[in-house]
Design a protein around this motif. Structure first.
Motif, PDB file in Angstrom:
ATOM      1  N   ASP A 130     -20.546 -22.854  22.743  1.00  0.00           N
ATOM      2  CA  ASP A 130     -20.413 -22.405  21.111  1.00  0.00           C
ATOM      3  C   ASP A 130     -19.043 -22.513  20.727  1.00  0.00           C
ATOM      4  O   ASP A 130     -18.559 -22.900  19.817  1.00  0.00           O
TER       5      ASP A 130
ATOM      6  N   SER B 288     -25.958 -14.512  14.374  1.00  0.00           N
ATOM      7  CA  SER B 288     -24.249 -14.687  13.924  1.00  0.00           C
ATOM      8  C   SER B 288     -23.247 -13.357  13.741  1.00  0.00           C
ATOM      9  O   SER B 288     -23.805 -13.228  13.196  1.00  0.00           O
TER      10      SER B 288
ATOM     11  N   THR C 246     -30.867 -17.570  13.179  1.00  0.00           N
ATOM     12  CA  THR C 246     -29.991 -18.306  13.681  1.00  0.00           C
ATOM     13  C   THR C 246     -29.407 -19.196  13.383  1.00  0.00           C
ATOM     14  O   THR C 246     -29.750 -20.067  12.614  1.00  0.00           O
TER      15      THR C 246
ATOM     16  N   TYR D 257     -26.515 -24.226  16.144  1.00  0.00           N
ATOM     17  CA  TYR D 257     -25.074 -23.955  17.128  1.00  0.00           C
ATOM     18  C   TYR D 257     -25.362 -25.396  17.490  1.00  0.00           C
ATOM     19  O   TYR D 257     -26.186 -25.494  18.949  1.00  0.00           O
TER      20      TYR D 257
ATOM     21  N   SER E 252     -27.951 -20.227  18.734  1.00  0.00           N
ATOM     22  CA  SER E 252     -26.831 -19.424  19.300  1.00  0.00           C
ATOM     23  C   SER E 252     -26.263 -18.788  20.632  1.00  0.00           C
ATOM     24  O   SER E 252     -27.729 -18.233  21.126  1.00  0.00           O
TER      25      SER E 252
END
Lengths: 180, 180, 180, 180
Positions: free
Chosen positions: C93, D10, D77, D80, D85
């Motif tokens: 990420d 996040s 989430t 990503y 993530s």
């Protein structure tokens, strides 16, 4: 009474996934559920062409009506090329939300090699797509050629896994569907 | 000369995935590759029953021989129930490492709703399972009913995506297979 | 000269995935490639918060620069909860297309139980998302606690799988990247 | 009383997935459930190293105890690189069957681009792995930067999707867990 319908994804005469399905089905029945197996080997189904009607194939209606009346499903597939068999996916393609939405589903896969979860993962996402529930308990039978004998499960731990699978399927279908 | 074979996973007469396949194929040919499309709508294939031989279905041999001689593949599938069509998966089930191992593959999916990657993801893992390469460029055509007109791509960005897809497929098949 | 960078997804001191990574790396080096391992256990990386800059963490720049200069990657992850470790996903990420696009990647997973492909499947789709290539050869080391001894692979077939993995990674990175 | 715990994946201050989580949480509370959000931005969690104990990080115990006492979960989430993530996966890695087994889970993902299901699919398989239930209703918020304003959902259809999501999560957690 709670009703479970089973579909096996192999057309092989002595299919291990059909054996696995019948073993799970017997356990489901023993728990007081009504159980019906749709044997694709005995049905004439067409390849899905994206249309709604298949007038030349009355078994499409039988498939749809039987699944529509079910509370729960068992899908048992051989793992071909790391996924669900085309045969089983095609049978699912012939149905839609009307038949599959809200059904509580248990998944079984059968492999020649070591047990993997690829076909089960794909089926889990496919059944979610049609708004079905999939129980957390799932069974991947590895090295299927030595798993069964005379229609029985040789390994005790695998046998218990079938017990828990059937228990969860029947119990949670009753809870989620509000049937007895 | 590099040879690419395309297979479309829909049996619908005016299938959008077949249109998408032919548009990709035209770009591949323009880049100097030999291109052949196997139209499953014109072939008589059985459901795979796990056996090796299908003597009543000569098209199985045609499928296998054509794919075996290819360097690369384009697989174009309608996304049915969030995955590859049973029709296409069954065609893949009828083949094995002998035909699919080492082939460089490009993936296309076609959907009625918003573009998703589910069918592409499943196909990517399936093709890996048979030891094929899958190029990073992939195409998911959303709202396919308004994507094409007279066999052309209406959206300029989507058209460029087809260009890049064909470019990558031909160029990287040449590199990986050592053919010109 | 072709350059491969390896990243292991476990922070455990005696991590089996780090052992697996070093065994693959030794084979890659023996094939004439430049090989560098980024040991996340010795790096100070933050959790990704979606921002571009992490000024307090110079190791983010080291990670990004090292990967950016690579032609190929080895990602080795423990399978946690049926997927890639959060540690490794977080390291990915922290990077983007600038570092990952076009890299040729080999995937290894390590499990306590029987070998499965879940983490490998997820990583394959993740790396595709950033436009990386993933080689068809992949390694899932099951029952890792009995797979290695003194940094060696005990099972001959597993050892050969590592050989083929390294061979394919180096050879095909050379082909795809046009480096020697 | 049924208890739902929400975790957002996040760490961004104005995270859209945290907004989506709070909007779902408000609906869950309005249906009579007890709702608690664990804000990872306000917690000090380590990277999981595969060990059981993290004595320097008391928030690990808070995370574990809070989730353990829950009947259901909401996991939200950011997507990503086409998956969950690393931050959220790492938080899940810090827990195990003791906390997660049997929990009824609803999944939300948030993307900058067009709505996709990749992160949701991966999370569905991950939560299955720890024997949790995942409800069929799931939410992928595409182009999140224009989905919300002043903490409200601008699109009426998306708002209804949040309603149905909360309704299903609360109702079916009650059924499956036998709580009121």
């Amino acid at each position: 009474m709670v009703k479970i319908v089973g579909i096996g994804g192999s057309l092989r005469p002595n299919s291990y996934s059909q054996i696995a399905l019948s073993l799970a089905a017997a356990r489901v029945e023993a728990l007081g559920a009504e159980m019906e197996i749709l044997d694709l080997r005995a049905m004439q189904l067409p390849f899905c062409n994206g249309e709604d009607e298949y007038l030349d194939y009355p078994d499409v209606e039988q498939l749809r009506n039987t699944v529509k009346l079910a509370d729960g499903l068992i899908l048992a597939t051989p793992e071909y090329h790391g996924s669900v068999s085309g045969v089983l996916k095609n049978a699912l393609d012939l149905m839609d939300f009307e038949q599959l939405d809200g059904k509580v589903t248990g998944l079984i896969s059968v492999l020649g090699g070591q047990s993997k979860s690829n076909a089960l993962n794909d089926l889990r996402v496919i059944m979610r797509w049609v708004h079905a529930w999939v129980i957390p308990e799932q069974i991947a039978v590895g090295q299927a050629w030595k798993a069964f004998s005379d229609g029985k499960i040789l390994d005790e731990k695998l046998s218990q896994r079938f017990d828990q699978f059937a228990q969860s399927l029947v119990e949670n279908t009753r809870k989620l569907r509000g049937v007895s």
